[in-house]
Design a protein around this motif. Structure first.
Motif, PDB file in Angstrom:
ATOM      1  N   GLY A 208      33.917  60.513  56.447  1.00 53.87           N
ATOM      2  CA  GLY A 208      32.546  60.705  55.967  1.00 53.87           C
ATOM      3  C   GLY A 208      32.222  59.924  54.718  1.00 53.87           C
ATOM      4  O   GLY A 208      31.083  59.497  54.520  1.00 53.87           O
ATOM      5  N   ASP A 209      33.239  59.754  53.853  1.00 49.26           N
ATOM      6  CA  ASP A 209      32.949  59.049  52.587  1.00 49.26           C
ATOM      7  C   ASP A 209      33.314  57.576  52.664  1.00 49.26           C
ATOM      8  O   ASP A 209      33.269  56.858  51.665  1.00 49.26           O
ATOM      9  N   SER A 210      33.675  57.090  53.853  1.00 47.91           N
ATOM     10  CA  SER A 210      34.122  55.706  53.998  1.00 47.91           C
ATOM     11  C   SER A 210      33.038  54.708  53.632  1.00 47.91           C
ATOM     12  O   SER A 210      33.271  53.775  52.850  1.00 47.91           O
ATOM     13  N   ALA A 211      31.828  54.890  54.192  1.00 45.71           N
ATOM     14  CA  ALA A 211      30.754  53.929  53.955  1.00 45.71           C
ATOM     15  C   ALA A 211      30.336  53.898  52.499  1.00 45.71           C
ATOM     16  O   ALA A 211      30.204  52.835  51.897  1.00 45.71           O
ATOM     17  N   GLY A 212      30.145  55.079  51.903  1.00 44.74           N
ATOM     18  CA  GLY A 212      29.692  55.142  50.516  1.00 44.74           C
ATOM     19  C   GLY A 212      30.691  54.542  49.555  1.00 44.74           C
ATOM     20  O   GLY A 212      30.344  53.732  48.697  1.00 44.74           O
ATOM     21  N   LYS A 213      31.968  54.915  49.709  1.00 42.73           N
ATOM     22  CA  LYS A 213      32.989  54.368  48.824  1.00 42.73           C
ATOM     23  C   LYS A 213      33.204  52.883  49.074  1.00 42.73           C
ATOM     24  O   LYS A 213      33.498  52.124  48.162  1.00 42.73           O
ATOM     25  N   GLY A 214      33.043  52.475  50.339  1.00 47.20           N
ATOM     26  CA  GLY A 214      33.203  51.062  50.653  1.00 47.20           C
ATOM     27  C   GLY A 214      32.156  50.210  49.984  1.00 47.20           C
ATOM     28  O   GLY A 214      32.454  49.136  49.456  1.00 47.20           O
ATOM     29  N   LEU A 215      30.911  50.680  49.977  1.00 51.92           N
ATOM     30  CA  LEU A 215      29.833  49.919  49.353  1.00 51.92           C
ATOM     31  C   LEU A 215      29.975  49.918  47.834  1.00 51.92           C
ATOM     32  O   LEU A 215      29.724  48.904  47.187  1.00 51.92           O
ATOM     33  N   LEU A 216      30.364  51.052  47.253  1.00 48.80           N
ATOM     34  CA  LEU A 216      30.600  51.097  45.811  1.00 48.80           C
ATOM     35  C   LEU A 216      31.754  50.163  45.443  1.00 48.80           C
ATOM     36  O   LEU A 216      31.690  49.457  44.435  1.00 48.80           O
ATOM     37  N   GLY A 217      32.779  50.153  46.274  1.00 52.98           N
ATOM     38  CA  GLY A 217      33.888  49.240  46.036  1.00 52.98           C
ATOM     39  C   GLY A 217      33.458  47.788  46.120  1.00 52.98           C
ATOM     40  O   GLY A 217      33.926  46.944  45.354  1.00 52.98           O
ATOM     41  N   SER A 218      32.555  47.482  47.054  1.00 51.00           N
ATOM     42  CA  SER A 218      32.039  46.114  47.167  1.00 51.00           C
ATOM     43  C   SER A 218      31.323  45.702  45.892  1.00 51.00           C
ATOM     44  O   SER A 218      31.470  44.564  45.424  1.00 51.00           O
ATOM     45  N   LEU A 219      30.549  46.612  45.306  1.00 50.63           N
ATOM     46  CA  LEU A 219      29.824  46.324  44.065  1.00 50.63           C
ATOM     47  C   LEU A 219      30.794  46.075  42.913  1.00 50.63           C
ATOM     48  O   LEU A 219      30.653  45.102  42.167  1.00 50.63           O
ATOM     49  N   VAL A 220      31.789  46.941  42.779  1.00 47.93           N
ATOM     50  CA  VAL A 220      32.759  46.810  41.680  1.00 47.93           C
ATOM     51  C   VAL A 220      33.622  45.556  41.858  1.00 47.93           C
ATOM     52  O   VAL A 220      33.819  44.782  40.914  1.00 47.93           O
ATOM     53  N   CYS A 221      34.119  45.352  43.070  1.00 44.14           N
ATOM     54  CA  CYS A 221      34.975  44.184  43.318  1.00 44.14           C
ATOM     55  C   CYS A 221      34.197  42.878  43.163  1.00 44.14           C
ATOM     56  O   CYS A 221      34.707  41.896  42.620  1.00 44.14           O
ATOM     57  N   GLY A 222      32.961  42.862  43.639  1.00 44.85           N
ATOM     58  CA  GLY A 222      32.131  41.675  43.480  1.00 44.85           C
ATOM     59  C   GLY A 222      31.829  41.369  42.027  1.00 44.85           C
ATOM     60  O   GLY A 222      31.830  40.204  41.612  1.00 44.85           O
ATOM     61  N   SER A 223      31.591  42.413  41.228  1.00 47.43           N
ATOM     62  CA  SER A 223      31.311  42.216  39.802  1.00 47.43           C
ATOM     63  C   SER A 223      32.518  41.625  39.090  1.00 47.43           C
ATOM     64  O   SER A 223      32.396  40.684  38.295  1.00 47.43           O
ATOM     65  N   GLY A 224      33.694  42.173  39.357  1.00 44.48           N
ATOM     66  CA  GLY A 224      34.909  41.649  38.735  1.00 44.48           C
ATOM     67  C   GLY A 224      35.183  40.213  39.157  1.00 44.48           C
ATOM     68  O   GLY A 224      35.539  39.363  38.327  1.00 44.48           O
ATOM     69  N   ALA A 225      35.010  39.927  40.439  1.00 44.17           N
ATOM     70  CA  ALA A 225      35.226  38.568  40.938  1.00 44.17           C
ATOM     71  C   ALA A 225      34.253  37.592  40.310  1.00 44.17           C
ATOM     72  O   ALA A 225      34.616  36.456  39.972  1.00 44.17           O
ATOM     73  N   GLY A 226      33.004  38.008  40.146  1.00 43.86           N
ATOM     74  CA  GLY A 226      31.993  37.142  39.556  1.00 43.86           C
ATOM     75  C   GLY A 226      32.286  36.795  38.107  1.00 43.86           C
ATOM     76  O   GLY A 226      32.139  35.637  37.690  1.00 43.86           O
ATOM     77  N   MET A 227      32.721  37.774  37.316  1.00 44.69           N
ATOM     78  CA  MET A 227      32.999  37.538  35.901  1.00 44.69           C
ATOM     79  C   MET A 227      34.200  36.602  35.715  1.00 44.69           C
ATOM     80  O   MET A 227      34.168  35.697  34.876  1.00 44.69           O
ATOM     81  N   ILE A 228      35.241  36.814  36.488  1.00 43.09           N
ATOM     82  CA  ILE A 228      36.434  35.967  36.350  1.00 43.09           C
ATOM     83  C   ILE A 228      36.125  34.529  36.761  1.00 43.09           C
ATOM     84  O   ILE A 228      36.457  33.570  36.051  1.00 43.09           O
ATOM     85  N   SER A 229      35.477  34.368  37.910  1.00 39.66           N
ATOM     86  CA  SER A 229      35.197  33.015  38.401  1.00 39.66           C
ATOM     87  C   SER A 229      34.207  32.288  37.500  1.00 39.66           C
ATOM     88  O   SER A 229      34.333  31.078  37.278  1.00 39.66           O
ATOM     89  N   LYS A 230      33.229  33.007  36.947  1.00 38.14           N
ATOM     90  CA  LYS A 230      32.259  32.371  36.040  1.00 38.14           C
ATOM     91  C   LYS A 230      32.935  31.887  34.770  1.00 38.14           C
ATOM     92  O   LYS A 230      32.664  30.768  34.298  1.00 38.14           O
ATOM     93  N   THR A 231      33.801  32.683  34.182  1.00 38.72           N
ATOM     94  CA  THR A 231      34.484  32.288  32.945  1.00 38.72           C
ATOM     95  C   THR A 231      35.328  31.038  33.157  1.00 38.72           C
ATOM     96  O   THR A 231      35.333  30.133  32.321  1.00 38.72           O
ATOM     97  N   LEU A 232      36.022  30.965  34.284  1.00 37.76           N
ATOM     98  CA  LEU A 232      36.924  29.847  34.547  1.00 37.76           C
ATOM     99  C   LEU A 232      36.193  28.542  34.838  1.00 37.76           C
ATOM    100  O   LEU A 232      36.743  27.459  34.613  1.00 37.76           O
TER     101      LEU A 232
END
Length: 328
Positions: A208-232
């Protein structure tokens, strides 16, 4: 769900659907992060040090107040029309290319299409393809965001006509070399770290919580990936912006000193000589905030639209109706 997954054949989405989801994700994300993009561009184009009292913009809050008081709230969405066209076009080409490339890797090599290394290579190549297609829109977006209260271009049509007549067709591809140099590792690292971070997330405890946690994880993982790649890869983004406004010096006089550059190497040398190493990272603060939000939202909304299309296909199969999202 990002990239071709051979283990999800029953719910595999076509490149056409990836293009639709990518364009929709780009459109929503662009509307949300436009003010940060304007701030970033203003900092990148300023010759004076950001901390110098001679500079027009000296920090995020000061720059925000300055732009608001001088140009009004609409200034934070300057160039929004070409920017939206850019985001829609870029998102469509990038994600469709990414799906095609990861599928090609799976079908023609021994590599797993869901590995981080494959995502780095395919993500970089997909972004380069999108960059070549969308570069004229990026030029227009940058120039609209760069001009001050005195308008050089009245609207998008006037900008295209003026640039074509006074600077030639090549003006729509100014800064393409540093853009491609920057976009390959930047996008590649985005997809790489997004893949790595997603695999580090714990699996959902219940269905039941798969979709919600998956989308929240996408937001968090995307944010972290964006900051690291932008700095480099940030200096290349700054070079691109400086080269894109070449021939546009009259509109920049209101903001302080202006420079003309003969190419990528000359741009880097002049910045190092006149502005020091710190000059390569002007506008990094708003860029990091923007990168975190834009990359996080892009992957978040991309997954949202993919889930919606997948659900629609499942309902159509269940009801026995034809599937309208794919060509048969």
């Amino acid at each position: 769900m990002v990239g071709y997954d051979p283990r999800a054949q029953g719910s595999a989405l076509s490149p056409k659907e990836a293009a639709l989801a990518g364009s929709a994700a780009g459109m929503v994300t662009r509307a949300l992060i436009s003010p940060l993009d304007v701030l970033k561009i203003r900092f990148q184009l300023q010759i004076e040090h950001v901390s110098s009292p001679m500079g027009k913009y000296r920090g995020l809050f000061q720059a925000t107040r300055c732009i608001y008081s001088e140009e009004g709230v609409s200034a934070f969405w300057k160039g929004h029309v070409p920017a939206q066209l850019l985001s829609i076009c870029f998102g469509a080409v990038q994600f469709a290319s990414f799906e095609l490339l990861t599928e090609a890797v799976h079908n023609s090599t021994l590599y797993d299409s869901q590995t981080a290394g494959v995502h780095f290579l395919c993500g970089g190549l997909a972004a380069c393809s999108a960059t070549v297609v969308c570069q004229p829109l990026d030029i227009l977006r940058t120039r609209f965001a760069a001009q001050g209260q005195t308008k050089v271009y009245r609207n998008l049509r006037h900008a295209v006509f003026t640039m074509w007549r006074s600077e030639g067709v090549l003006s729509f591809y100014r800064g393409l070399s540093p853009t491609l140099l920057a976009v390959f590792p930047y996008a590649g690292l985005q997809f790489f770290f997004y893949n790595v971070f997603k695999k580090l997330l714990p699996p959902p405890t219940t269905a039941g919580d798969s979709a919600g946690k998956g989308l929240l994880g996408s937001l968090v993982c995307g944010s972290g990936a964006g900051m690291i790649s932008k700095t480099l890869t940030y200096p290349f983004d700054l070079f691109k912006k400086r080269l894109q406004v070449g021939g546009f010096e009259a509109a920049r006089a209101h903001f302080g000193q202006v420079r003309s550059y003969r190419g990528l190497v000359d741009c880097a040398v002049q910045i190092a000589k006149d502005e020091g190493v710190r000059g390569f990272f002007k506008g990094l603060s708003p860029s990091l905030v923007k990168a975190a939000l834009s990359t996080g939202f892009t992957f978040f909304w991309y997954e949202v639209f993919l889930i919606a299309m997948h659900s629609l296909k499942q309902r159509q199969r269940t009801n026995g109706s034809p599937i309208g999202l794919e060509e048969r």
